[in-house]
Design a protein around this motif. Structure first.
Motif, PDB file in Angstrom:
ATOM      1  N   THR A 191       8.631 -41.468  -8.780  1.00  0.00           N
ATOM      2  CA  THR A 191       7.767 -40.502  -7.559  1.00  0.00           C
ATOM      3  C   THR A 191       8.747 -39.035  -8.045  1.00  0.00           C
ATOM      4  O   THR A 191       8.167 -37.884  -8.212  1.00  0.00           O
ATOM      5  N   MET A 192      10.182 -39.309  -9.215  1.00  0.00           N
ATOM      6  CA  MET A 192      10.918 -37.843  -9.166  1.00  0.00           C
ATOM      7  C   MET A 192      10.054 -36.928  -9.950  1.00  0.00           C
ATOM      8  O   MET A 192       9.959 -36.296 -10.294  1.00  0.00           O
ATOM      9  N   ILE A 196       8.090 -33.599 -10.130  1.00  0.00           N
ATOM     10  CA  ILE A 196       8.208 -32.633 -11.298  1.00  0.00           C
ATOM     11  C   ILE A 196       6.875 -32.317 -12.086  1.00  0.00           C
ATOM     12  O   ILE A 196       6.410 -30.567 -12.117  1.00  0.00           O
ATOM     13  N   THR A 197       6.164 -32.985 -12.410  1.00  0.00           N
ATOM     14  CA  THR A 197       4.600 -32.678 -13.473  1.00  0.00           C
ATOM     15  C   THR A 197       3.589 -31.812 -11.866  1.00  0.00           C
ATOM     16  O   THR A 197       3.145 -30.947 -12.928  1.00  0.00           O
ATOM     17  N   LEU A 203       2.601 -26.527  -8.076  1.00  0.00           N
ATOM     18  CA  LEU A 203       2.645 -26.924  -6.782  1.00  0.00           C
ATOM     19  C   LEU A 203       3.975 -27.224  -6.043  1.00  0.00           C
ATOM     20  O   LEU A 203       5.048 -27.274  -6.885  1.00  0.00           O
ATOM     21  N   SER A 204       4.047 -27.173  -4.260  1.00  0.00           N
ATOM     22  CA  SER A 204       5.088 -27.414  -3.652  1.00  0.00           C
ATOM     23  C   SER A 204       5.432 -28.533  -3.596  1.00  0.00           C
ATOM     24  O   SER A 204       4.994 -28.968  -3.186  1.00  0.00           O
ATOM     25  N   PRO A 205       6.232 -29.342  -4.350  1.00  0.00           N
ATOM     26  CA  PRO A 205       6.630 -30.761  -4.251  1.00  0.00           C
ATOM     27  C   PRO A 205       7.570 -30.291  -2.108  1.00  0.00           C
ATOM     28  O   PRO A 205       8.240 -30.084  -2.647  1.00  0.00           O
ATOM     29  N   TYR A 221      17.298 -34.126 -11.129  1.00  0.00           N
ATOM     30  CA  TYR A 221      15.526 -33.116 -11.425  1.00  0.00           C
ATOM     31  C   TYR A 221      16.359 -32.613 -12.597  1.00  0.00           C
ATOM     32  O   TYR A 221      15.984 -32.426 -13.469  1.00  0.00           O
ATOM     33  N   ASP A 222      17.305 -32.207 -12.725  1.00  0.00           N
ATOM     34  CA  ASP A 222      17.695 -31.038 -13.320  1.00  0.00           C
ATOM     35  C   ASP A 222      18.375 -31.793 -15.475  1.00  0.00           C
ATOM     36  O   ASP A 222      17.617 -31.496 -15.998  1.00  0.00           O
TER      37      ASP A 222
END
Length: 422
Positions: A191-192, A196-197, A203-205, A221-222
């Motif tokens: 889901t991460m 990120i995709t 888009l803003s998740p 994320y990093d």
């Protein structure tokens, strides 16, 4: 001075506008006790006689009722006033119910009463939508033609995995999508990657995390965007080159749409509080990692079948209300997996409630590949809009590279294995 309810009934009788009012979402429950019976009688009269009653018929049935002159009033505005009056009345009742609990020191119960009640109020005043399929055929043809011209053939948001995109055609607004699997199978990271995709595509998740802190999610994320070791990043073992790559990637992303993590280690998030977050951040896609840890606002025990049923039903309504896709993860009952070796997930194995299957538009499983330690199989178990199928994902945690393995890749691996054996 006549009330909005009096004026609305008068307007309906004089303008013969009952159908228009029904289409605007007005129901008997939206009226106060004084006029609820009158409105119900009016509906019964219409259904029995196939016509709207006259004012004389109303006066015969309710001789003590007087209606005002609504000739200069807006029909839609009167409907809004009646519904708004209903909302105010319901909120007042909720406050009356919650105040004794609050005064008695039971703050959690007071919040539960308010949250559950406010969610009900929002749901019961939502309007339906009628679409004439014959009248709107041209707009559908235009939409199909536009979809045909898209190079990726996606009608929704990309998952970040081409094979899943081909199966699902992307994750669409108003959909509830569920990923299921055993613990530590990669659901959270999957889901991460999807989030990120979506962010990369503008888009803003919004991501709700129950088991991981915001710092842990940020490190994932990093590491993913910079393609550096997640473990090395957390332990301060990143190389100078990796730190430079991370600096470059984060600077490139600083002007992107927001990517919001909601940290909830206490597992106190409810559907209503999620709705508030959606209203606050206006995301393009929402993720709830570990939905079985959400609080049920009706007070059912956390993780119980009824609590999960209430939550999934409410999440589906939330997706429809805000026209945003909601992606959730949950666990399976290991004892119900089809095989000790393959660990294949079936619908019966989805943990604790059948509502995941009933309420979700797409249900996908994340399973261990029995032949490879570093691979997972993602299967479309059930879907209203896409075929069943599966993709294999290879997990490279050292380089944070999670990519699909196609049939050609499998063949290459087999050839290499045969070569080494030889």
């Amino acid at each position: 001075m006549a009330s909005a309810e009096q004026l609305l009934i008068s307007k309906v009788l004089s303008d013969r506008a009952l159908v228009e009012v029904i289409d605007l979402g007005l129901r008997p429950k939206h009226f106060s006790d004084n006029y609820k019976n009158i409105w119900s009688w009016l509906l019964d009269f219409w259904q029995t006689h196939s016509e709207i009653p006259t004012e004389r018929a109303l006066n015969t049935e309710y001789p003590s009722v007087s209606l005002g002159d609504a000739s200069g009033e807006s029909l839609s505005r009167l409907v809004e006033e009646v519904i708004d009056g209903h909302r105010k009345s319901k909120v007042s009742e909720l406050m009356t119910e919650a105040l004794p609990l609050l005064s008695g020191g039971d703050t959690k119960a007071a919040i539960a009463v308010l949250a559950s009640g406010l969610q009900d109020v929002a749901g019961e005043t939502a309007l339906s939508r009628d679409v004439d399929l014959v009248e709107h055929w041209e707009s559908r043809l235009d939409r199909y033609a536009e979809m045909r011209e898209r190079p990726d053939k996606l009608v929704g948001i990309s998952t970040g995995f081409p094979g899943l995109d081909r199966l699902t055609a992307g994750i669409r607004p108003q959909q509830l999508v569920t990923f299921v699997g055993e613990a530590k199978r990669g659901k959270s990271m999957l889901t991460m990657v999807m989030a990120i995709t979506a962010n990369t595509n503008g888009l803003s998740p919004l991501m709700v995390s129950f088991e991981m802190s915001a710092e842990e999610q940020a490190a994932r994320y990093d590491a993913y965007v910079a393609k550096v070791s997640h473990t090395g990043l957390l332990r301060g073992m990143s190389t100078k080159e990796e730190v430079g790559r991370l600096d470059k990637e984060l600077r490139l992303r600083k002007n992107r749409s927001p990517f919001v993590i909601v940290e909830d280690i206490a597992s106190s998030t409810t559907v209503s509080s999620l709705a508030a977050k959606i209203k606050q951040h206006d995301p393009g896609i929402v993720f709830v990692d570990g939905v079985y840890m959400m609080d049920d606002e009706t007070g059912e025990p956390k993780g119980s079948p009824q609590a999960l049923t209430n939550i999934t039903r409410s999440l589906k309504r939330l997706a429809q209300q805000y026209k945003v896709p909601i992606v959730i993860t949950t666990q399976v009952l290991s004892a119900k997996l089809s095989s000790r070796v393959s660990r294949r997930v079936t619908a019966d194995a989805i943990g604790y409630s059948s509502s995941f299957v009933q309420d979700s538009d797409i249900v996908m499983s994340v399973e261990k590949d029995p032949d490879y330690e570093d691979r997972s199989i993602v299967r479309v178990l059930m879907s209203r809009t896409s075929p069943h199928g599966e993709v294999t994902i290879k997990w490279d945690w050292d380089n944070m590279d999670f990519t699909e393995i196609g049939e050609d890749d499998d063949d290459d691996d087999e050839e290499r294995d045969d070569f080494h054996d030889w």
